[in-house]
Design an enzyme around this catalytic site. Structure first.
Site, PDB file in Angstrom:
ATOM      1  N   GLU A   1       0.681   5.905   7.211  1.00  0.00           N
ATOM      2  CA  GLU A   1       2.071   6.345   7.129  1.00  0.00           C
ATOM      3  C   GLU A   1       2.438   7.472   7.797  1.00  0.00           C
ATOM      4  OE1 GLU A   1       3.267   3.867   5.808  1.00  0.00           O
ATOM      5  OE2 GLU A   1       1.453   2.778   4.797  1.00  0.00           O
TER       6      GLU A   1
ATOM      7  N   HIS B   1       3.281   6.299  11.424  1.00  0.00           N
ATOM      8  CA  HIS B   1       4.533   5.557  11.888  1.00  0.00           C
ATOM      9  C   HIS B   1       5.613   6.477  12.368  1.00  0.00           C
ATOM     10  CE1 HIS B   1       4.010   1.539  10.736  1.00  0.00           C
ATOM     11  NE2 HIS B   1       3.552   1.352   9.537  1.00  0.00           N
TER      12      HIS B   1
ATOM     13  N   GLY C   1       1.027  -1.167   0.075  1.00  0.00           N
ATOM     14  CA  GLY C   1       0.003   0.031  -0.095  1.00  0.00           C
ATOM     15  C   GLY C   1       0.782   1.204   0.007  1.00  0.00           C
TER      16      GLY C   1
HETATM   17  N1  ARG Z   1       5.373  -0.633   6.580  1.00  0.00           N
HETATM   18  C1  ARG Z   1       4.541  -0.565   5.307  1.00  0.00           C
HETATM   19  C2  ARG Z   1       3.334  -0.049   6.044  1.00  0.00           C
HETATM   20  O1  ARG Z   1       2.625  -1.111   6.863  1.00  0.00           O
HETATM   21  C3  ARG Z   1       4.390  -1.868   4.829  1.00  0.00           C
HETATM   22  C4  ARG Z   1       5.795  -2.121   3.907  1.00  0.00           C
HETATM   23  C5  ARG Z   1       5.793  -3.478   3.588  1.00  0.00           C
HETATM   24  N2  ARG Z   1       6.497  -3.786   2.692  1.00  0.00           N
HETATM   25  C6  ARG Z   1       7.016  -5.154   2.311  1.00  0.00           C
HETATM   26  N3  ARG Z   1       7.492  -5.341   1.074  1.00  0.00           N
HETATM   27  N4  ARG Z   1       6.681  -6.323   2.957  1.00  0.00           N
HETATM   28  O2  ARG Z   1       2.728   0.944   5.929  1.00  0.00           O
HETATM   29 ZN    ZN Z   2       2.347   0.208   8.542  1.00  0.00          ZN
END
Ligand code: ARG
Ligand code: ZN
Length: 899
Positions: free
Chosen positions: A298, A301, A261
């Site tokens: 995001e 985070h 996403g």
């Molecule tokens: N940290 C990101 C989110 O949840 C997701 C990224 C995951 N990417 C991956 N290649 N597994 O917003």
């Molecule tokens: Zn996340």
């Protein structure tokens, strides 16, 4: 070979500083990395080699403290770079070559169209340069980007731009510095010819933040909703959690090719364009809501993930579960809390519950993985969020906030664990969470049996609760969990009733319900396997409303009759439970019809389900009418209430799963309701057709959702007049919600082939240039249950607009088939399985992450009848025996086979 949590060791070397330089060109990119390396004397000595992660890197040169090394001085394997002996403190410079346009995995540095971009989480940074690519190594980053100025006027990385200028040969450069230490997974770079939309936000301490969204020039008019959502997120995090933004600049870039996403890279979020771009002509109301949610996710985070990050990848839910909880609360505060909760629970039940019961079941904090990318799961994200939510309920709003404040104060700038989080919540609240911790380590969905007993002489109501979690490959024996049961008592005299239980009447030493004056008063704490709660002075005809707002991620087995459920549907003050009572009523009736279909088939094996039509119960039609015509209710809630459980949700109640009977039963239910309530549905459609098509207020969206669900009932009828109604709505639709809503109903109706094809052709002609809208065109066709759908799906994957290299396009057809269209995927001849497996094997060569996601469609093969089970097993065997299968697909497929 798997990696285990128990094998975690702190890093042998720290990287205090990394200076990166990227020289971008169309054919190749040269990366120069200069690292200040320091031995971690806590765990290493001078004999400890320096081992850096890498993945298929083409090394040009290595310099250690100004000494040029030759290839005999270091050891290079496909996954490691090793220097056997290094000083305690030194500088290492590594130069390597990348070919981003050949990077179809979309991990590391790759190209989306003409734009260069990166994706480093979880382990993509090692595809860019050699580095200890693990989240507990936190480093100061600087980044110089050079590129041809005309083609790549925009050069972005994390933090602040500190220098820029022109170079020879029409090239230019920008230097970025990130003042915050960060793990490598948060690094990002973007270079391209992009438009920028700019705005500002003033924080509560008066700091002025510049907000920038970068998109392709033609999408400049689709960014205002994302920008508005960003400002809402910033204000909300200040208000609700006291969190202020920490840089002067916040940048978002939308790219068309993205595996997931979005990504929370420090100061430079990179988004799947699906979660940025929207205007009412091209995006649905659901798209608008998703954009608001993902932008917020995001942004949140930055504190839960970036400022405080993970000690190792097993802790992923520390940031993801918590950040999902935060984005759910944000959406609830800004929109309708009840509708938000319903949609979050629907998602949990439809996707996480089956995951927790299948071959990929894992605890919220997994203990091992083969490929980390396979653990960005519904369990880590959605169940992880439920675990945070339960702590929120157990502590109460104030103590939870106190715990969050302490968490930020204590761990800012550190890489920590879920255990640290739980400990801080205990410290802040004084509440014992020792048993609660099991939610992190034990997999599986607990089942709660509810039994009621009313004593009319003493006017007492006794509730017996029993919890059981079925054993699985993670734990052969499951312990009882600490389960918060939010409750109320519903009677006609006092439908708000909340009388306290008089304690525990179980004789054999069951503990008192956990009580603390500062806690939420209306929670029962289920901690034993069996527990009994008795309420005094209870009027007869009182129904308990348990697990209000879905206070725990469990499967509830009530002893309610259809009358009890109808009563709760009408009288419960908890909006979530009113909706849930309706769902339970539908389930009860669906199960009855499925039973009748199967009985009839057993005595008439030649008959097909389509020739059978057992009648629907009158009480169901009546309850449905009550909900539909309740003029006092929020229309968004009515829309949710009259939405039947999906086929996959129904399937979970069966072993073996009879896909055809489930499909037919749901169809019968829809058609009967449409016939019996035709006038009421027509009236609702009229009533809800007055909203301004551009209006995005809650009321306008609610009207559209109710209208479109009502239309789907009409569209389920096999009559020309009903098809004409839908077609008319398709033609007259003035925004994408209504346009695609009507088109999708047509795709699932029995309308003439020519009518449907004409509508589809018209839509394609209109939107062929807009990839996000074209995805919807593919999706509605892949979701169809008309005969010939599988053949049409095969044809769609050969359509000139289809591409295996674009994840959104692949998902728009393949994920829909694999997880959204069980009736077609599980065709009895096995053609769905064979086609699917063949494409997974092909896709694995291009993008193994997406291929592995698709392979999950086979995870529940053992839950089907012998014929289907055998056919699925065959395809799993073919996949697992494919030479050079990726780690990603191998993990999913091998675990499915051995489950
Ligand atoms: N940290 C990101 C989110 O949840 C997701 C990224 C995951 N990417 C991956 N290649 N597994 O917003
Ligand atoms: Zn996340």
């Amino acid at each position: 070979t798997p990696k285990y949590l128990k094998d975690y060791r702190p890093p042998a070397y720290w990287i205090d500083k990394i200076d990166l330089q990227f020289d971008l060109a169309d054919d190749q990119t040269i990366v120069t990395s200069t690292m200040k390396i320091r031995r971690n004397n806590d765990v290493s000595d001078k004999l400890t080699p320096l081992v850096l992660d890498c993945r298929d890197l083409d090394i040009i040169s290595v310099v250690a403290d100004d000494m040029v090394l030759c290839s005999a001085d270091y050891e290079l394997t496909p996954e490691t770079f090793t220097l056997p002996r290094v000083p305690e403190l030194f500088v290492l410079e590594i130069k390597n070559r990348l070919v981003p346009h050949n990077n179809t995995a979309l991990e590391g540095l790759y190209r989306s169209g003409r734009t260069f971009c990166t994706q480093c989480e979880a382990q993509g940074f090692r595809r860019i340069t050699c580095f200890p690519d693990r989240p507990d190594v936190m480093t100061l980053f600087s980044c110089i980007i050079t590129a041809e100025k005309k083609k790549y006027p925009v050069l972005l990385s994390n933090g602040n731009p500190v220098a820029s200028g022109d170079l020879d040969n029409g090239r230019h450069y920008v230097k970025w510095e990130d003042p915050f230490k960060k793990p490598s997974y948060l690094f990002a770079l973007v270079a391209g010819d992009l438009s920028c939309i700019e705005d500002h936000f003033t924080t509560f301490s008066g700091k002025n933040i510049t907000l920038k969204i970068f998109v392709e020039h033609e999408n400049k008019d689709k960014c205002s909703h994302a920008m508005k959502s960003l400002k809402e997120s910033m204000a909300w995090d200040e208000e609700r959690f006291g969190r202020e933004y920490d840089l002067d600049l916040y940048q978002i870039v939308a790219v068309n090719d993205f595996n997931m996403g979005a990504m929370e890279n420090k100061g430079l979020n990179i988004f799947n364009s699906k979660y940025v771009l929207a205007k009412t002509e091209t995006a649905t109301d659901t798209d608008f809501m998703n954009i608001q949610r993902v932008i917020a996710h995001e942004y949140f985070h930055n504190w839960t993930g970036n400022r405080i990050t993970l000690k190792n990848w097993f802790q992923l839910s520390l940031k993801e579960g918590l950040t999902v909880f935060r984005d759910q609360e944000f959406s609830s505060d800004l929109n309708s809390r009840a509708v938000q909760r319903i949609s979050d629970v629907r998602k949990l039940r439809t996707f996480q519950f089956p995951e927790d019961a299948g071959s990929m079941a894992h605890p919220v904090r997994p203990e091992s993985y083969i490929e980390m990318n396979n653990f960005y799961t519904m369990t880590v994200y959605e169940k992880g969020s439920e675990v945070i939510r339960m702590m929120f309920e157990i502590l109460g709003r104030e103590l939870f906030r106190k715990g969050m404040d302490l968490y930020f104060a204590r761990f800012d700038g550190q890489a920590v664990t879920t255990e640290d989080f739980v400990q801080i919540m205990e410290e802040a609240s004084g509440i014992d969470l020792s048993q609660f911790r099991l939610w992190y380590s034990q997999s599986g969905t607990p089942r709660i049996k509810v039994k009621r007993e009313y004593d009319s002489a003493n006017r007492t109501l006794t509730i017996h609760l029993t919890q059981n979690t079925p054993p699985d490959h993670n734990q052969s024996e499951k312990k009882p969990l600490h389960i918060p049961v939010k409750y109320g008592l519903v009677s006609l005299s006092d439908s708000n009733g909340n009388s306290e239980p008089s304690g525990n009447s179980e004789p054999n030493g069951n503990s008192e319900p956990h009580r603390n004056p500062e806690q939420n008063d209306h929670i029962l704490h289920l901690k034993e396997q069996h527990q009994t709660f008795t309420f005094n002075d209870i009027a007869p005809e009182t129904r308990p409303s348990l697990f209000r707002e879905f206070s725990a991620p469990v499967i509830i087995e009530n002893d309610f009759s259809a009358e009890d459920l109808a009563f709760l549907m009408a009288n419960d003050t908890d909006e979530f439970n009113r909706w849930d009572a309706a769902q339970q009523l539908y389930f009860m009736e669906l199960k009855r019809i499925i039973g009748l279909l199967q009985d009839e088939k057993a005595s008439n094996p030649d008959k097909t389900y389509n020739d059978m039509a057992p009648p629907l119960s009158e009480h169901l039609v009546n309850a449905f009418r009550e909900s539909l015509c309740n003029t006092t209710l929020d229309r968004a809630l009515i829309a949710q209430t009259i939405t039947l459980p999906g086929e996959s949700e129904i399937a979970q109640q069966y072993d073996p799963i009879d896909v055809d009977a489930i499909h037919r039963a749901r169809q019968i239910m829809k058609q009967t309701i449409a016939e019996k309530l035709a006038t009421e549905l027509d009236d609702i459609i009229d009533l809800c057709s007055k909203a301004d098509p551009e209006d995005l207020s809650h009321e306008a969206m609610a009207d559209r959702s109710l209208k479109n669900i009502a239309l789907s009932y009409i569209g389920s009828l096999d009559s020309t007049s009903s098809h004409q109604i839908i077609h008319k709505h398709y033609i007259n639709a003035m925004n994408m919600t209504d346009k695609i809503g009507a088109l999708s109903i047509l795709c699932n109706s029995t309308c003439e082939e020519s009518t449907l094809n004409q509508a589809l052709a018209q839509f394609h002609l209109m939107w062929r240039e807009d990839p996000l809208v074209l995805d919807k065109w593919f999706t509605v066709q892949a979701s169809s249950t008309r005969p010939g759908t599988l053949e049409n799906i095969k044809a769609l994957t050969c359509h000139p607009d289809f591409s295996w290299r674009n994840p959104n396009r692949v998902r728009s057809v393949m994920s829909i088939l694999g997880t959204g269209n069980p009736y077609i995927f599980h065709r009895k001849d096995g053609n769905g399985y064979a086609f699917f497996a063949e494409k997974i094997i092909q896709l694995d060569k291009i993008n193994s992450q997406i291929a592995a996601r698709l392979a999950g469609a086979f995870n529940h093969w053992k839950k089907y009848d012998l014929q289907r089970r055998t056919l699925m097993q065959q395809q799993l065997e073919i996949m697992v025996n494919t030479p050079d299968l990726s780690r990603d697909v191998y993990e999913i497929v091998s675990k499915a086979l051995s489950a």
